[in-house]
Write an enzyme that holds these catalytic residues in place. Sequence first.
Site, PDB file in Angstrom:
ATOM      1  N   ASN A 228     -66.595  41.654 -94.255  1.00  0.00           N
ATOM      2  CA  ASN A 228     -66.721  42.255 -92.920  1.00  0.00           C
ATOM      3  C   ASN A 228     -67.237  41.262 -91.886  1.00  0.00           C
ATOM      4  OD1 ASN A 228     -69.232  42.330 -94.205  1.00  0.00           O
ATOM      5  ND2 ASN A 228     -69.911  44.148 -93.081  1.00  0.00           N
TER       6      ASN A 228
ATOM      7  N   ASP B 264     -77.020  43.250-101.567  1.00  0.00           N
ATOM      8  CA  ASP B 264     -76.468  43.761-100.303  1.00  0.00           C
ATOM      9  C   ASP B 264     -77.217  43.122 -99.133  1.00  0.00           C
ATOM     10  OD1 ASP B 264     -75.693  47.070 -98.871  1.00  0.00           O
ATOM     11  OD2 ASP B 264     -74.989  45.046 -98.409  1.00  0.00           O
TER      12      ASP B 264
ATOM     13  N   ARG C 134     -71.910  36.627 -93.103  1.00  0.00           N
ATOM     14  CA  ARG C 134     -71.690  36.776 -91.658  1.00  0.00           C
ATOM     15  C   ARG C 134     -70.808  35.730 -90.998  1.00  0.00           C
ATOM     16  NH1 ARG C 134     -73.088  41.891 -91.901  1.00  0.00           N
ATOM     17  NH2 ARG C 134     -75.334  42.328 -91.847  1.00  0.00           N
TER      18      ARG C 134
END
Lengths: 309, 180, 429
Positions: free
Chosen positions: C101, C312, C71
């Site tokens: 991401n 994940d 993150r």
Amino acid sequence: MRKDLLGMKEMTSEEIMLLLKTASSFKDVLKRDIKKVPTLRGRTVVNLFFEPSTRTRTSFELAAKRLSTDVINFSGPSSSILKGESLLDTALTVEALGADIIIIRHSSSGVPHMLAGHLRASVINAGDGTNEHPTQALLDAFTILEKKERTEGLKMVIVGDILHSRVAKSNIYCLMKLGVELRLIGPSTLLPPAFEEIPGVKVFSDMEEGLKDADVIMMLRLQLERQGKGFFPTTEEYFREWGLTKKKLALARPDAIVMHPGPMNRGIEIASEVADGTNSVILEQVTNGLAVRMAVMYHLEQAKGEKRG
Amino acid sequence: MAKKLLDAKEVERTLTRMSHEIIEKTKGTEGLCLVGIQRGGVHLAQRLARKIGETEGAEVPVGSLDISFYRDDIKIRRQPAVSKTEIPFNLDEKKVILVDDVFFTGRSIRAAMDAIMDMGRPAMIQLAVLIDRGHRELPIRADYAGKNVPTSLGERVEVLLAEEGEEDSVLLLSPEEITG
Amino acid sequence: MRLHNHLHIINAYVIDPSQDFEGRAELLIEDGKIKTLAAGEKIKNAKGAEVFDAEGMYVLPGLIDMHTHLREPGFEHKETIRTGTLAALKGGFTTVCAMPNTNPVNDNAGITEFILKKAEREGNANVLPIGAITKGQKGEELAEMYMMLSAGCIAFSDDGNPVASSLTMRRALEYARGFHALIISHSEDPRLSEGGVMNEGFLSISMGLKGVPSVSEEVFIYRDIALAEYTGAKIHIAHVSTEGSVRIIRQAKERGVHVTAETCPHYFSLTEDAVAGYNTNAKVNPPLRSEKDVEAIKEGLRDGTIDLIATDHAPHSLEEKTREFDNAPFGISGLETALPLGMELVRGGVLSLKDLVSKLTIQPAKILQISKGSLREGADAELCVFDPDKEYVLDPAALLSRGKNTPFAGHRMKGAVVATIFKGNLFKW
């Protein structure tokens, strides 16, 4: 009776019959000159509607007033991702105003369930996404019981966009518990195979076949937004195949009743002559809605007393 | 063993005496109607109405009244099931006699009066009870009482009737007999 | 801070698939490297070493997580490199691959360097960045993969999003093939999945939630494998969740296509029923599936169709997960529950202990071509000590990750990492 009314899924047939019995007494009250009882005097009922709806909100509001409560109408943002107060904060604020009963309608399934877990007040689900609309199912069951004097073995047909209809789902859960023989009719894009797995339910694409000898016909509102999404080609075709006309109505029993949760799209799911015809009980559903909602609020408040007494 | 206060014969005699008292006090059946409070007063009201009717040779209208929606204790205890209110006549200008089986705190009668007032404007409301067991919590009195029975708070008075499949009787239960 | 560079681990039950070893052994660590692994005997020249008694414990090479979301940069309220790698260590992972991401997306060497520098300064484990396949992960223009590779990216993925255009995916595979880089595919048909928030089936209908059909994943796995086959590139399929997907991958492998695949602990431990009550902590993409999908995933692990287990790990803040189900973000915080959940496969007879450990060590190491996940002589001393019998109830507040979003909250767990050794640091949990 439980603390909240979130759905018909969890209710037992005993609970349902108890509510309907009480509703019958409230319907008597609504026939009098003084259409009010002091039962829940001083309580505060809040309509927390995140999805606009005049008719359901008005029905709850009037039901609450008939019980001598104070009613507040609160509308919240339609989504918590818009900037502003979170869903939970809005609900807690409403509770802090002194709400005893909070009636919640939201376009996302599961919101009343999520909020009920955080609130001391009783929560009534007035419609959550495509999940449930329990008070509609209760008033529909009440109407059927009043007109037909029984539910066991009745042949009931629900026609329309069942996949997306919270009214249909709540009715399915409710009426199956009351012994109704259920038939579902609609375009197969809106009636996926999963529905055939429900024991005791028959699925039909052909409306004429499904209507044979029906005692109760419930027409669902076709949400016109669905048209663009490829579930069926045009509303004209929809009306031709799945609309209720006088001719198709004749396939059912002559004393069959025609129901609709409202508001109606005349000429799309139901022909005007049927909606206004002698088999139609659509307006009575509205009256019964008041009595049923009064009964729900009465029993929820009672449940709090039970815990103490 | 519960104490039997009245047996079947005594219940019958008491009701007969009460029906005569009512006729005497109301000076006839003109504008008279009986309303039995659910659930204990309903059958009693019907019996009284029949007796009065037989004596006077005129039919006395009878109704039943459920007071669930007018109670004052919804917040503090389990509520009895809601029963039917059936008053198939106009209450305006009538002499209404409320009928109940056991008269205790008086709260049920208060609720019944509020309900009656919401449904019409009677000329007068009176109260007839089979048993008055004392312990009033409100300033309400019975106009016609079948029998006065002093009781202690923990005891309970039960009226059993033939219409419900029992032999007519009035029983007094001690606290142990209630819970046990 | 005192370094634990000279360590003598005794009474251990060591599992090191890289040396095909499993059994009672002693380990000697000197100067932060593995000096000796002595099977079934005592190490004699361990004078001066700090003794660590691992009686009753398993000692494993530090695990490798090929699929983590740290993150940072941009979403530090969900997790940071510091907190995420600490959570990794607690879960027994000493190497994590960080998906791109972030905000901004890791689609150029500058962001890659930022992540590596941050990891060096504040990270508690090895961080291997995964670069984006397309600019901004928008699925249109290829990102500067070669420069990112040179800057330190270990593989490329648009994870979070599929590469919707088959043409773009084809170009990406062809381009990556040129420098032997690995493309990791998040395979999902965006139009079929659109608006879906849980597995499509009877449960989604009865809960009034829009479903993600299993066929959405299968259609794109089929496509991605076909494109890899056609271009001769290698491809790794991320987070496999359905029976159909396992079947397609198995058939492709039989044909000799260079495809590898991973699954995550939640896909072999939970079904869609975990979503009941509108539990947003069970909202994940791909969604939790049906009973038969879970059985197929287990079979895929057993017969090698699924090469490895990745977490994940997708942490989110409490506020974000306390929204209506439709709008809560997808993701499960999984670093700290992976190993005990994997152990259930061993207890259930699906995998042997060595197989489980290899799916968390040498398998990812082989696919990424890194020399980690081994207790071979000379290897960096990165290992974890696992108590297989410790029983406890999972308390999300006790997780070290900022993300407390786990569907296993309140579940009885068996097995926990009690110590992790990394770069001379001995973490006791």
